[in-house]
Design an enzyme around this catalytic site. Sequence first.
Site, short mmCIF file in Angstrom:
data_model
loop_
_atom_site.label_atom_id
_atom_site.label_comp_id
_atom_site.label_asym_id
_atom_site.label_seq_id
_atom_site.Cartn_x
_atom_site.Cartn_y
_atom_site.Cartn_z
N GLU A 115 0.72 -1.16 -0.04
CA GLU A 115 0.01 0.19 -0.04
C GLU A 115 0.77 1.26 0.00
O GLU A 115 0.39 2.29 0.34
CB GLU A 115 -0.80 -0.07 1.25
CG GLU A 115 -1.85 -1.29 1.34
CD GLU A 115 -1.33 -2.41 1.96
OE1 GLU A 115 0.00 -2.39 2.25
OE2 GLU A 115 -1.91 -3.52 2.18
N SER A 116 2.24 1.39 -0.28
CA SER A 116 3.13 2.08 -0.74
C SER A 116 4.28 2.06 0.72
O SER A 116 5.01 1.18 0.12
CB SER A 116 2.66 3.61 -0.58
OG SER A 116 1.68 3.77 -1.50
#
Lengths: 151, 151
Positions: free
Chosen positions: B98-99
Site C-alpha cells: 500500500e506504499s
Amino acid sequence: MNALSPLGMVSELPSDIQTNTARDADERTDYFVERDGMKFAGTHLLVDLWGARNLSDPAHIDAALREAALIAGATILHSHFHHFTPNGGVSGVVVLAESHISIHTWPERDFAAVDIFMCGACDPHRSIPVLQQAFSPERIDLDEQRRGRVY
Amino acid sequence: MNALSPLGMVSELPSDIQTNTARDADERTDYFVERDGMKFAGTHLLVDLWGARNLSDPAHIDAALREAALIAGATILHSHFHHFTPNGGVSGVVVLAESHISIHTWPERDFAAVDIFMCGACDPHRSIPVLQQAFSPERIDLDEQRRGRVY
C-alpha cells in the site's frame, strides 16, 4: 502472497540492516542545513505526476530514479522495486545517504506519486527534469516541505 | 564508501525488482479511494519527531516500523535500513503493498523524519501511537497530504 490480509502480512524477507560511513566520518557534525535564513534537516519534494507514461516498467523506473538521484548529487545505497499485477503498478524506493526517492504508480490512471527527500548539499529540484524526461507527465503537482525546521 | 562524492555514487548492489500480486488480482480495479467527498490515491503523513529517543538502533527502528505498518493494516513487502557512523543515524524504508513507511534519524538532534504513505483500506493514523511508544518524542509535527487528488 496472493491476497491482502486485513491484519497485515509480514514478508518472509528479513530486513536488510547495513552499517555505512557515507556521511562525514571526520567529526560529530551537525548535519542540518542552513538556507534562506532557515535551519532544517532536509528538503522533501512531493511530486504528483498526471497524464504520465512508462509507469509499468520497473527497470525503466529504477533507471530513472537512479539518474534523478545522481543528478541531484546524492549517494545511492540501495533500491527495491515491486511490480504489481494485474494493473502493472510499480512501487519502489531508492535509499540514499541523503534520505530517499520513492515512487508509486497507478498506470490505470496515468498517475504516479514521487517523493524526493534530500539533505545536505543535494538539490532535489534538479531531479524534476529527469522525471519529466522519463515519464512525460502532462501535469506535475509539486509541493516542497522543509523537514525538521529548527527556525 | 567512506566519503560522499559531490557527483553522487552508485551502490554496487543491483536493484531488487520483484513481481507481486498482493493487490487485488481478480479484476482491473480502480485503486483510488473515496473519502470525505474526495477521490485520491492515498494518504501521506509527514511526521517529524522532536526530543525523541532510540534513534540509533536499526533493529529497534525496524521492529517499530513493521509494527506501525501492521497495525495500520498494511502488507510488508521489503525493508532496508542503513546505520551511519559516527553520528549513529539510521535511514531506512519499509516497502508496502500500500506504499511505504520511511525514516531518517538525526540522533545528535533527537530528531527523526518519518513518512507514512498508505493507500487502499489502510489507516496511517493508526501508526502514530506506535511511533510514540517506540521513540517517546516530546513533540510531533504532523502534516497530512492526500496524494493524487482527483476531486
